[in-house]
Motif scaffolding. Sequence first.
Motif, short mmCIF file in Angstrom:
data_model
loop_
_atom_site.label_atom_id
_atom_site.label_comp_id
_atom_site.label_asym_id
_atom_site.label_seq_id
_atom_site.Cartn_x
_atom_site.Cartn_y
_atom_site.Cartn_z
N GLU A 165 5.02 -9.83 -2.26
CA GLU A 165 5.59 -8.48 -2.66
C GLU A 165 6.59 -8.82 -3.91
O GLU A 165 6.07 -8.23 -5.07
N LYS A 201 6.07 -7.36 -7.67
CA LYS A 201 7.04 -6.70 -7.92
C LYS A 201 6.86 -7.31 -9.66
O LYS A 201 8.01 -6.35 -10.68
N ASP A 233 13.81 -1.24 -6.62
CA ASP A 233 12.80 -1.10 -4.57
C ASP A 233 13.24 -0.42 -4.30
O ASP A 233 13.45 0.01 -2.59
N GLU A 264 14.19 3.01 -2.09
CA GLU A 264 12.87 4.53 -2.17
C GLU A 264 14.14 5.71 -2.49
O GLU A 264 13.00 6.42 -3.27
N ARG A 287 7.02 1.00 -0.81
CA ARG A 287 6.23 0.79 -0.26
C ARG A 287 5.09 2.17 0.64
O ARG A 287 6.32 3.15 0.80
N ASN A 288 3.86 2.54 0.80
CA ASN A 288 3.54 3.66 0.90
C ASN A 288 2.28 2.37 1.89
O ASN A 288 1.36 2.61 1.09
N GLY A 342 0.85 0.47 2.92
CA GLY A 342 1.32 -1.06 3.28
C GLY A 342 0.79 -1.42 1.83
O GLY A 342 0.69 -2.73 1.60
N ARG A 343 1.21 -0.26 1.08
CA ARG A 343 0.53 -0.72 -0.71
C ARG A 343 2.00 -0.51 -1.29
O ARG A 343 2.94 -0.22 -1.32
N LEU A 344 2.57 -1.57 -2.16
CA LEU A 344 3.53 -1.44 -3.39
C LEU A 344 2.97 -0.26 -4.27
O LEU A 344 2.33 -0.75 -5.04
#
Length: 157
Positions: free
Chosen positions: A33, A37, A128, A130, A143-144, A146-148
């Motif tokens: 991750e 980023k 990063d 939320e 993160r949504n 399991g995806r960035l």
Amino acid sequence: MARPALRRIAQRLALALWLALAMPSTFGEVTSESQLKAAYLVNFLKYVEWPASRGTINICLFGRDSLGPYLAGYEGRQIAGHELRIRKVSSPEQLADCQELFIPETEEARVGAVLRWVDRQAILTVSDLETFTRDGGAIALIRNDGRLQFDVNNEAI
């Protein structure tokens, strides 16, 4: 900011979103991750118009940063004809030559203060955290499923 300028920025961010969906294949094997980023931070800079007189573009990392090692490989690369530099910052005085400022979620308690430091400066803020866009930041890496992904605050941009 004038409506045509906002429209151009929104169009560029929409394009960035489309490109971001294809990013893992573009950057080879993205295994963490943090690597993703770092790639987002660099790619966001490609969709901003920079003054011709600027020699470098600086990504500034605020506070307890964990992305520095992942951004190190991008140091010295060209973005729109400008050399990319990565710097760590910890005070308002150090922000003068930053074009992009990353504020990690570990600095949640200081986000409000940092956003006040950069208010009315031409600095793209990314975090990063939320809630970053609701707090007034420009782009939140979230993160949504399991995806960035990223969320954009059009007013901040």
